[in-house]
Design an enzyme around this catalytic site. Structure first.
Site, PDB file in Angstrom:
ATOM      1  N   ARG A   1      -3.645  -8.339   7.881  1.00  0.00           N
ATOM      2  CA  ARG A   1      -2.351  -8.816   7.407  1.00  0.00           C
ATOM      3  C   ARG A   1      -2.577  -9.679   6.169  1.00  0.00           C
ATOM      4  NH1 ARG A   1      -0.567  -5.350  10.009  1.00  0.00           N
ATOM      5  NH2 ARG A   1       1.132  -5.362  11.549  1.00  0.00           N
TER       6      ARG A   1
ATOM      7  N   GLU B   1       5.375  -7.856   0.707  1.00  0.00           N
ATOM      8  CA  GLU B   1       5.368  -6.391   0.636  1.00  0.00           C
ATOM      9  C   GLU B   1       6.789  -5.867   0.506  1.00  0.00           C
ATOM     10  OE1 GLU B   1       3.197  -4.828   3.983  1.00  0.00           O
ATOM     11  OE2 GLU B   1       1.356  -5.882   3.437  1.00  0.00           O
TER      12      GLU B   1
ATOM     13  N   HIS C   1      -0.022  -0.509   2.330  1.00  0.00           N
ATOM     14  CA  HIS C   1       0.050  -0.734   3.779  1.00  0.00           C
ATOM     15  C   HIS C   1       0.156   0.608   4.520  1.00  0.00           C
ATOM     16  CE1 HIS C   1       1.271  -3.959   6.932  1.00  0.00           C
ATOM     17  NE2 HIS C   1       0.570  -2.999   7.502  1.00  0.00           N
TER      18      HIS C   1
END
Length: 320
Positions: free
Chosen positions: A231, A260, A279
C-alpha cells in the site's frame, strides 16, 4: 421460514454463480456489479460478497441483519472496521488469491530495473540504439521481503530459482521455507543495509503506516532497488522521491501510491529510474474463480452449518 439473502457485488460467470447456488439452493441470490442491482438489497442481506464504499452508511444502520462480509480484495483498510466490529459482523478477505500474479509483477519489476528493460522500451519508441550502461545481474543477490504472508512466501520461493539470499520480515518472526533469515518489524533497520532488493508486501494498518521513511532509505545500499506492491501509505512518498532524486537508492518499481490514481504532477511519473504500474499487480484471469472456490464457498459451507469461518478471517484488532 424467512429466506436468507446473499448479495454479490461482482459480475460472476454462470459456472461460479451455479456453484454458489448449489451450496445455498434456498437462499435469494443477488449478483451483479451495477449498483442498481444490489443497492436496495443491502439492508436485508445476511451475507455480502464484495465491499463497495457506497455501502458504508447502509451497513452501519441498526436495522440491517448482516452477519458476514467477504471482501473481493486482500486489503481491508478501506472498510469501517470499528463499526463492523461493534456490530459483530464477521469479515473475511481475499488474501491469498494474489500470490501468483503479484509475485510475477514483483519479478517483472525487479528484472526490468536490473536489465534496463524499461529504458530500452523508451529507447525503442525513439528508435535509439544505446547500451544505457546495462551491467547488473539479479542472480545470487540478496532480497528483503517485508511481509512474509502468502505473497511474500511465493516471492521467496521464486527467489531461490535465482539463487538469491532471502531475508524476511514477519510479525511473529517465525521461520518459514525459502527464507534464509527471518526478522521482526522492530529489526527492519538491521535487514535493510544487507539488501540489493527491498520488496514491500504488507497490508496497511496502524502499525505499518509510514513504516518506510527517509531513515530507512538512508540505510539501504545506493545500488538497491525498492519494490512496493503493498500500500502506498506504508511509505512516506516524499521521502521516497527524495531518495530517488539523491541516489540514496538506485530505483523503484511501484504499483501503489499515497494518492490513486497517481496525480499527473507527481514527479514519480518522470523519473528514469522508476517504473509505475496502476495498482494492477493482483489482476489475473483467475481472480473470481480463486475467491469463490478457494475462500468463499468453503467458508459459506461452514457458515450454513453454524461453524466458525476458518479462511482469511480478519482480526479487527490487527487490522488484517
Amino acid at each position: 421460514m424467512v429466506n436468507k439473502k446473499l448479495v454479490i457485488t461482482q459480475n460472476l460467470s454462470e459456472t461460479l454463480s451455479k456453484q454458489i447456488s448449489n451450496v445455498i439452493p434456498d437462499w435469494e441470490l443477488i449478483i451483479g456489479r451495477d449498483k442498481e442491482i444490489w443497492h436496495q438489497h443491502i439492508l436485508d442481506a445476511d451475507v455480502i460478497a464484495g465491499w463497495k464504499k457506497d455501502m458504508k452508511d447502509l451497513i452501519t444502520e441498526s436495522s440491517n441483519k448482516l452477519q458476514w462480509i467477504q471482501t473481493w480484495s486482500a486489503g481491508v483498510n478501506s472498510l469501517p472496521l470499528r463499526q463492523l466490529e461493534e456490530k459483530k459482523i464477521q469479515l473475511t478477505s481475499a488474501n491469498g488469491v494474489h500470490s501468483y500474479p503479484i509475485s510475477e509483477t514483483i519479478y517483472a519489476l525487479m528484472l526490468a530495473l536490473t536489465r534496463k528493460i524499461h529504458t530500452y522500451v523508451k529507447n525503442q519508441q525513439s528508435k535509439t540504439w544505446h547500451h544505457s550502461n546495462m551491467k547488473l545481474e539479479m542472480h545470487e543477490k540478496t532480497i528483503g521481503i517485508i511481509g512474509v504472508g502468502a505473497i511474500g512466501k511465493e516471492t521467496a520461493k521464486i527467489a531461490k530459482a535465482f539463487g538469491m539470499h532471502v531475508l524476511g520480515v514477519r510479525h511473529s518472526g517465525h521461520p518459514t521455507e525459502y527464507v534464509d533469515e527471518m526478522y521482526t518489524p522492530d529489526q527492519l533497520d538491521q535487514l535493510l543495509p544487507k539488501c540489493d532488493y527491498v520488496v514491500v508486501t504488507l497490508p496497511l494498518t496502524n502499525e505499518t503506516k509510514h513504516m518506510i521513511t527517509s531513515k530507512q532509505f538512508s540505510l539501504m545500499k545506493p545500488s538497491s532497488y525498492f519494490i512496493n506492491i503493498g500500500r502506498g501509505e506504508i511509505v512516506i512518498e516524499s521521502d521516497l522521491i527524495n531518495a530517488l532524486k539523491t541516489h540514496q537508492i538506485a530505483g523503484a518499481g511501484l504499483d501503489v501510491f499515497t494518492t490513486e490514481p497517481l496525480p499527473k504532477d507527481n514527479p514519480l511519473w518522470e523519473m528514469d529510474n522508476v517504473i509505475v504500474t496502476p495498482h494492477t499487480s493482483g489482476s489475473t484471469e483467475f481472480y473470481d474463480k480463486r475467491v469463490v472456490e478457494e475462500i468463499f464457498i468453503p467458508n459459506l459451507k461452514q457458515y450454513i452449518e453454524g461453524q466458525p469461518l476458518s479462511i482469511n478471517v480478519v482480526d479487527y484488532k490487527k487490522g488484517y
